[in-house]
Design a protein around this motif. Sequence first.
Motif, PDB file in Angstrom:
ATOM      1  N   ALA A   1      27.858  30.437  20.305  1.00 15.10           N
ATOM      2  CA  ALA A   1      26.540  31.433  20.539  1.00 15.10           C
ATOM      3  C   ALA A   1      25.480  31.348  21.381  1.00 15.10           C
ATOM      4  CB  ALA A   1      25.807  31.515  19.068  1.00 15.10           C
ATOM      5  N   GLN A   2      25.244  30.063  21.688  1.00 11.20           N
ATOM      6  CA  GLN A   2      24.327  30.186  22.738  1.00 11.20           C
ATOM      7  C   GLN A   2      24.868  30.511  24.239  1.00 11.20           C
ATOM      8  OE1 GLN A   2      23.317  25.964  22.057  1.00 11.20           O
ATOM      9  NE2 GLN A   2      21.124  26.500  21.362  1.00 11.20           N
ATOM     10  N   ARG A   3      26.262  30.068  24.500  1.00 10.86           N
ATOM     11  CA  ARG A   3      26.851  30.360  25.586  1.00 10.86           C
ATOM     12  C   ARG A   3      27.273  31.876  25.770  1.00 10.86           C
ATOM     13  NH1 ARG A   3      31.760  27.760  25.455  1.00 10.86           N
ATOM     14  NH2 ARG A   3      31.353  26.673  23.437  1.00 10.86           N
TER      15      ARG A   3
ATOM     16  N   GLU B   1      24.021  33.564  26.700  1.00  9.18           N
ATOM     17  CA  GLU B   1      23.713  33.043  28.321  1.00  9.18           C
ATOM     18  C   GLU B   1      24.413  34.199  29.153  1.00  9.18           C
ATOM     19  OE1 GLU B   1      24.376  29.549  31.320  1.00  9.18           O
ATOM     20  OE2 GLU B   1      24.918  29.229  29.270  1.00  9.18           O
ATOM     21  N   GLN B   2      25.765  34.425  28.884  1.00  7.23           N
ATOM     22  CA  GLN B   2      26.538  35.305  29.632  1.00  7.23           C
ATOM     23  C   GLN B   2      25.831  36.779  29.390  1.00  7.23           C
ATOM     24  OE1 GLN B   2      30.707  34.688  28.965  1.00  7.23           O
ATOM     25  NE2 GLN B   2      30.468  32.264  29.176  1.00  7.23           N
TER      26      GLN B   2
ATOM     27  N   MET C   1      26.322  42.076  24.695  1.00  6.12           N
ATOM     28  CA  MET C   1      27.575  42.125  24.334  1.00  6.12           C
ATOM     29  C   MET C   1      27.716  41.095  23.132  1.00  6.12           C
ATOM     30  SD  MET C   1      30.705  42.883  24.400  1.00  6.12           S
ATOM     31  CE  MET C   1      30.646  44.054  25.710  1.00  6.12           C
ATOM     32  N   ALA C   2      26.849  39.802  23.209  1.00  6.86           N
ATOM     33  CA  ALA C   2      27.023  38.961  22.113  1.00  6.86           C
ATOM     34  C   ALA C   2      26.744  39.513  20.726  1.00  6.86           C
ATOM     35  CB  ALA C   2      26.051  37.690  22.505  1.00  6.86           C
TER      36      ALA C   2
ATOM     37  N   ASP D   1      23.913  36.709  15.973  1.00  3.18           N
ATOM     38  CA  ASP D   1      22.590  36.939  15.654  1.00  3.18           C
ATOM     39  C   ASP D   1      21.532  36.365  16.937  1.00  3.18           C
ATOM     40  OD1 ASP D   1      19.931  36.990  14.768  1.00  3.18           O
ATOM     41  OD2 ASP D   1      20.422  36.601  12.803  1.00  3.18           O
ATOM     42  N   VAL D   2      21.359  37.175  17.782  1.00  2.26           N
ATOM     43  CA  VAL D   2      20.666  36.931  19.191  1.00  2.26           C
ATOM     44  C   VAL D   2      19.178  36.116  18.815  1.00  2.26           C
ATOM     45  CG1 VAL D   2      19.857  37.748  21.510  1.00  2.26           C
ATOM     46  CG2 VAL D   2      21.887  38.325  20.622  1.00  2.26           C
TER      47      VAL D   2
END
Length: 304
Positions: free
Chosen positions: A179-181, A184-185, A189-190, A196-197
């Motif tokens: 989720a962190q990666r 980061e990108q 979109m995440a 859950d950002v």
Amino acid sequence: MENFLQQLINGLTLGSIYGLIAIGYTMVFGIIGMVNFAHGDVFMVSAFIALLIFLAVTQVLGIASLPVAFVLVLLAAMVLTALWAWVIERVAYRPLRGSFRLAPLISAIGMSIFLANFVQVAQGPRNKPVPPMFTDVIALTDGPYKVVLSYKQILIMVVTAALLLGFWWLVQKTSLGRAQRACEQDRKMAALLGIDVDRTISLTFVIGAALAAVAGTLYMMYYGVVNFYDGFIPGVKAFTAAVLGGIGSLPGAVLGGLLIGLIEVFWSAYFSTDYKDVAAFSILAIVLIFMPSGILGRPEVEKV
């Protein structure tokens, strides 16, 4: 030769502390692109928390075993500092996340000033001495100039190596790391993919603060004194280490911390202590001229 080996040990020890703080900078910057300038003062607060807990554990609870007391202090400092960082992220950073780019930076600087002045008022401006811990040393060489390795230095380097491996595994192999990666990108979109950002960013702040608490506890143990101003200089040097190693890279943060520690210690030993900071920042400038992304950093790709 003996002096070189001794300074090498001292530099690796100091650099390990810088590296632990630098991981917090690089994790937050890698995900939300913000330099958390309050992170150095979170480190300072954690050192005071560790001191207060150590005094409570040893003098109030009467725990005489130093290893047991140290483990309790380390765990309690990590939990309380992580909770403090969670509150800071919710109050000072999350409301400004969608604002213009300088707003979170200004908020971070304001939080840094608040933390430093809060500790100054609460604990006073004077240095706070720490009871000695792990004072035994191992003599590596004999002769007029002995090379010694203290138990404190061994503990600092072992803890740093273990935490680096542990958090590298967390980022690369766990769902939180994925989720962190993803954040980061591309955070938008995440979020569309169900991540859950807000929770991921909060956990990143919490993890970075826990690492800062480890660094603060080790710093308190190693130097035997803490001060409300201790967050500024180590914080700036840790940020420098993160940039030098390649901000966004966990191994780069530790590598940068080790390099900054070695440069500072060797310059102090062989030249002058007055210009040790100038030497460290000069090396940073030279590296960034030829390697703008840092030693292990990746060049930023603009999304179109």
